[in-house]
Design a protein around this motif. Structure first.
Motif, PDB file in Angstrom:
ATOM      1  N   PHE A 199       0.845  -1.202   0.000  1.00 40.13           N
ATOM      2  CA  PHE A 199       0.000   0.000   0.000  1.00 40.13           C
ATOM      3  C   PHE A 199       0.879   1.250   0.000  1.00 40.13           C
ATOM      4  N   ILE A 200       0.581   2.181  -0.887  1.00 42.55           N
ATOM      5  CA  ILE A 200       1.170   3.519  -0.879  1.00 42.55           C
ATOM      6  C   ILE A 200       0.012   4.514  -0.863  1.00 42.55           C
ATOM      7  N   MET A 201      -0.130   5.238   0.242  1.00 46.57           N
ATOM      8  CA  MET A 201      -1.213   6.202   0.402  1.00 46.57           C
ATOM      9  C   MET A 201      -0.621   7.611   0.417  1.00 46.57           C
ATOM     10  N   GLN A 202      -1.187   8.510  -0.372  1.00 43.59           N
ATOM     11  CA  GLN A 202      -0.691   9.888  -0.436  1.00 43.59           C
ATOM     12  C   GLN A 202      -1.851  10.879  -0.379  1.00 43.59           C
ATOM     13  N   GLU A 203      -1.631  11.957   0.364  1.00 48.95           N
ATOM     14  CA  GLU A 203      -2.562  13.082   0.308  1.00 48.95           C
ATOM     15  C   GLU A 203      -2.075  14.039  -0.771  1.00 48.95           C
ATOM     16  N   ILE A 204      -2.898  14.227  -1.786  1.00 48.39           N
ATOM     17  CA  ILE A 204      -2.550  15.094  -2.907  1.00 48.39           C
ATOM     18  C   ILE A 204      -3.674  16.113  -3.083  1.00 48.39           C
ATOM     19  N   ASN A 205      -3.337  17.395  -2.890  1.00 48.98           N
ATOM     20  CA  ASN A 205      -4.318  18.478  -3.024  1.00 48.98           C
ATOM     21  C   ASN A 205      -5.559  18.248  -2.169  1.00 48.98           C
ATOM     22  N   GLY A 206      -5.327  17.780  -0.939  1.00 45.95           N
ATOM     23  CA  GLY A 206      -6.421  17.622   0.001  1.00 45.95           C
ATOM     24  C   GLY A 206      -7.184  16.319  -0.090  1.00 45.95           C
ATOM     25  N   SER A 207      -6.861  15.478  -1.075  1.00 42.88           N
ATOM     26  CA  SER A 207      -7.545  14.186  -1.226  1.00 42.88           C
ATOM     27  C   SER A 207      -6.533  13.048  -1.100  1.00 42.88           C
ATOM     28  N   TRP A 208      -6.972  11.926  -0.544  1.00 43.77           N
ATOM     29  CA  TRP A 208      -6.103  10.774  -0.372  1.00 43.77           C
ATOM     30  C   TRP A 208      -6.213   9.832  -1.561  1.00 43.77           C
ATOM     31  N   LYS A 209      -5.040   9.420  -2.050  1.00 46.98           N
ATOM     32  CA  LYS A 209      -4.959   8.455  -3.149  1.00 46.98           C
ATOM     33  C   LYS A 209      -4.260   7.208  -2.621  1.00 46.98           C
ATOM     34  N   THR A 210      -4.820   6.042  -2.893  1.00 50.01           N
ATOM     35  CA  THR A 210      -4.234   4.781  -2.440  1.00 50.01           C
ATOM     36  C   THR A 210      -3.882   3.917  -3.648  1.00 50.01           C
ATOM     37  N   GLU A 211      -2.625   3.470  -3.682  1.00 48.02           N
ATOM     38  CA  GLU A 211      -2.153   2.536  -4.709  1.00 48.02           C
ATOM     39  C   GLU A 211      -1.819   1.214  -4.027  1.00 48.02           C
ATOM     40  N   VAL A 212      -2.303   0.113  -4.578  1.00 47.92           N
ATOM     41  CA  VAL A 212      -2.030  -1.211  -4.024  1.00 47.92           C
ATOM     42  C   VAL A 212      -1.495  -2.100  -5.144  1.00 47.92           C
ATOM     43  N   ASN A 213      -0.328  -2.703  -4.903  1.00 49.37           N
ATOM     44  CA  ASN A 213       0.243  -3.679  -5.825  1.00 49.37           C
ATOM     45  C   ASN A 213       0.522  -4.954  -5.044  1.00 49.37           C
ATOM     46  N   SER A 214       0.233  -6.097  -5.656  1.00 52.14           N
ATOM     47  CA  SER A 214       0.325  -7.372  -4.954  1.00 52.14           C
ATOM     48  C   SER A 214       1.218  -8.350  -5.702  1.00 52.14           C
ATOM     49  N   THR A 215       1.921  -9.193  -4.930  1.00 53.40           N
ATOM     50  CA  THR A 215       2.788 -10.204  -5.522  1.00 53.40           C
ATOM     51  C   THR A 215       2.961 -11.372  -4.572  1.00 53.40           C
ATOM     52  N   SER A 216       3.386 -12.500  -5.117  1.00 55.64           N
ATOM     53  CA  SER A 216       3.573 -13.722  -4.338  1.00 55.64           C
ATOM     54  C   SER A 216       5.029 -13.894  -3.935  1.00 55.64           C
ATOM     55  N   TYR A 217       5.226 -14.444  -2.737  1.00 55.80           N
ATOM     56  CA  TYR A 217       6.555 -14.784  -2.232  1.00 55.80           C
ATOM     57  C   TYR A 217       6.537 -16.182  -1.621  1.00 55.80           C
ATOM     58  N   ARG A 218       7.697 -16.753  -1.544  1.00 60.14           N
ATOM     59  CA  ARG A 218       7.925 -17.970  -0.770  1.00 60.14           C
ATOM     60  C   ARG A 218       8.727 -17.586   0.465  1.00 60.14           C
ATOM     61  N   ALA A 219       8.268 -17.997   1.629  1.00 60.25           N
ATOM     62  CA  ALA A 219       9.019 -17.752   2.865  1.00 60.25           C
ATOM     63  C   ALA A 219      10.166 -18.757   2.912  1.00 60.25           C
ATOM     64  N   LEU A 220      11.292 -18.352   2.368  1.00 56.73           N
ATOM     65  CA  LEU A 220      12.428 -19.240   2.083  1.00 56.73           C
ATOM     66  C   LEU A 220      13.362 -19.309   3.286  1.00 56.73           C
ATOM     67  N   LEU A 221      13.502 -20.493   3.840  1.00 56.50           N
ATOM     68  CA  LEU A 221      14.383 -20.688   4.988  1.00 56.50           C
ATOM     69  C   LEU A 221      15.850 -20.673   4.555  1.00 56.50           C
ATOM     70  N   ARG A 222      16.715 -20.281   5.453  1.00 55.36           N
ATOM     71  CA  ARG A 222      18.138 -20.208   5.131  1.00 55.36           C
ATOM     72  C   ARG A 222      18.696 -21.576   4.752  1.00 55.36           C
ATOM     73  N   THR A 223      18.271 -22.616   5.441  1.00 59.99           N
ATOM     74  CA  THR A 223      18.775 -23.959   5.110  1.00 59.99           C
ATOM     75  C   THR A 223      18.320 -24.383   3.722  1.00 59.99           C
ATOM     76  N   GLU A 224      17.109 -23.994   3.325  1.00 58.41           N
ATOM     77  CA  GLU A 224      16.595 -24.352   1.999  1.00 58.41           C
ATOM     78  C   GLU A 224      17.413 -23.693   0.893  1.00 58.41           C
ATOM     79  N   LEU A 225      17.667 -22.404   1.033  1.00 56.99           N
ATOM     80  CA  LEU A 225      18.436 -21.699   0.014  1.00 56.99           C
ATOM     81  C   LEU A 225      19.879 -22.204  -0.022  1.00 56.99           C
TER      82      LEU A 225
END
Length: 256
Positions: A199-225
């Motif tokens: 989420f990136i939320m900004q107040e621009i000229n008195g109004s709030w704009k919200t940008e949302v970008n989504s992506t997938s990750y693997r919670a990669l353990l150190r031993t696995e890598l």
């Protein structure tokens, strides 16, 4: 989970700098850090400029700072829009970087030559969701290194995160309250995979704009890598924790 990393970084290319309090300051900080870190492990045995491949450069957060510090830098990313943005930022800073579009899994065929150092920072490797994708990527990273070359990767501390399956990051409030940045993490019911909603939320000229970008990750353990890098024939695999290195993520180093 579906590989969503290309869509994610294409969507963030114009606003990625807003994740940072001051992105140009971050470029300098990361340039200083990785300059010191890499040279402490590599420079004593090396004569001449260090040729470095940043294999997940995004808009240039590490690559630009290192190019300012006498590294000969090639920088690649899977996102064409991010590369176009990085080229413009390089022009602004007056630094020379050779840019290209490439995936971790096709570096050997897409990028000519070999390098003294291959770098991937800021948790890019965990976008590879399966062991097979990781294996292919690690073989490609190995192929791009010269003999005794140095691999440098940074990822989130998933060994710690998986203890409680963190659900969000703390909001960071910037620009005197006019910009708020945070992430919400949606975990899969089974396995160590999750979706990050940035989420990136900004107040621009008195109004709030919200940008949302989504992506997938693997919670990669150190031993696995580490195990997959060993399969790819890397040696001298070491983990440098934040308390030791001063960086905000664990860093893995390995040798060809």
């Amino acid at each position: 989970m579906k590989d969503t990393s290309l869509e994610f970084y294409e969507g963030l290319a114009d606003t990625y700098h807003l994740i940072f309090k001051d992105w140009y300051e971050a470029v300098q900080w990361q340039g200083d850090f990785f300059n010191r870190f890499i040279r402490s492990l590599y420079a004593e045995e090396h004569v001449g400029p260090i040729h470095l491949l940043d294999a997940s450069c995004g808009i240039g957060t590490q690559a630009l700072g290192l190019a300012q510090r006498d590294f000969t830098v090639t920088a690649t990313d899977l996102s064409p829009k991010s590369i176009e943005r990085a080229k413009k930022e390089a022009d602004k800073l007056g630094v020379h970087v050779h840019f290209g579009v490439a995936d971790f899994r096709s570096l050997e065929q897409d990028i000519p030559g070999q390098f003294d150092v291959v770098l991937s920072a800021d948790n890019a490797i965990p976008h590879l969701l399966s062991d097979e994708d990781l294996r292919v990527a690690c073989r490609n990273l190995y192929a791009k290194l010269r003999s005794n070359g140095l691999l440098v990767l940074s990822i989130r501390d998933y060994d710690e995160i998986l203890q409680n399956r963190q659900r969000a990051t703390l909001p960071r409030v910037m620009d005197e309250g006019k910009r708020i940045v945070f992430q919400v993490w949606d975990w899969a019911e089974a396995g160590n995979h999750y979706i990050t909603n940035q989420f990136i939320m900004q107040e621009i000229n008195g109004s709030w704009k919200t940008e949302v970008n989504s992506t997938s990750y693997r919670a990669l353990l150190r031993t696995e890598l580490s195990a997959i890098l060993e399969e790819a024939r890397f040696t001298d695999i070491r983990w440098h924790m934040p308390s030791e290195s001063g960086f905000y993520q664990p860093i893995l180093t390995a040798r060809k």
